[in-house]
Design a protein around this motif. Structure first.
Motif, PDB file in Angstrom:
ATOM      1  N   LYS A   1      -6.011 -32.133  22.737  1.00  0.00           N
ATOM      2  CA  LYS A   1      -6.265 -33.121  21.684  1.00  0.00           C
ATOM      3  C   LYS A   1      -5.756 -32.577  20.359  1.00  0.00           C
ATOM      4  CE  LYS A   1     -10.538 -34.641  23.835  1.00  0.00           C
ATOM      5  NZ  LYS A   1     -11.978 -34.842  23.649  1.00  0.00           N
ATOM      6  N   PHE A   2      -5.171 -33.454  19.572  1.00  0.00           N
ATOM      7  CA  PHE A   2      -4.831 -33.122  18.202  1.00  0.00           C
ATOM      8  C   PHE A   2      -4.767 -34.401  17.388  1.00  0.00           C
ATOM      9  CE2 PHE A   2      -0.667 -34.018  19.901  1.00  0.00           C
ATOM     10  CZ  PHE A   2       0.089 -34.502  18.846  1.00  0.00           C
TER      11      PHE A   2
ATOM     12  N   ALA B   1       2.947 -42.237  22.754  1.00  0.00           N
ATOM     13  CA  ALA B   1       3.115 -40.998  21.987  1.00  0.00           C
ATOM     14  C   ALA B   1       3.187 -39.790  22.921  1.00  0.00           C
ATOM     15  CB  ALA B   1       1.979 -40.839  20.981  1.00  0.00           C
ATOM     16  N   VAL B   2       2.336 -39.751  23.948  1.00  0.00           N
ATOM     17  CA  VAL B   2       2.370 -38.653  24.921  1.00  0.00           C
ATOM     18  C   VAL B   2       3.744 -38.591  25.583  1.00  0.00           C
ATOM     19  CG1 VAL B   2       1.483 -37.893  27.173  1.00  0.00           C
ATOM     20  CG2 VAL B   2      -0.114 -38.563  25.371  1.00  0.00           C
TER      21      VAL B   2
END
Length: 107
Positions: free
Chosen positions: A69-70, A97-98
């Motif tokens: 996670k960020f 986004a991933v």
């Protein structure tokens, strides 16, 4: 560059006219330098070996822990454009986004 299974990031430092390497997934360790690729590999191996031995002696885990996670901060216009692009691909913003990060990180 991968050295003994650890990925190193290499950059050229024009001030000292040398390549500089580092292992960003490790918890520490110094940069290593060389003027050519062969020397960079040799210096990277020496630096990595010394760091891993020190970790083993101290009972310290050499790799950083990544939670998966960020937080990503964007300007509102880019956030909206990314949301539209994700929807156009039939994906959630997170999955889009991933996928984009995964593709960019593997090149």
């Amino acid at each position: 560059m991968t050295i003994n299974g650890y990925r190193a990031v290499i950059a050229y430092d024009p001030e000292i006219k040398m390549f500089r390497g580092e292992f960003p997934s490790l918890t520490g360790g110094d940069y290593f330098y060389a003027k050519e690729v062969k020397g960079l590999l040799r210096e990277g191996e020496k630096s990595l070996k010394a760091f891993l031995e020190a970790c083993a002696d101290d009972g310290v885990e050499p790799r950083k822990h990544f939670s998966g996670k960020f937080i990503l901060r964007l300007d509102p216009e880019t956030h909206e454009a990314a949301t539209v692009a994700a929807a156009a691909h039939g994906k959630s913003l997170n999955q889009w986004a991933v996928d984009a990060i995964r593709e960019a990180a593997s090149t």
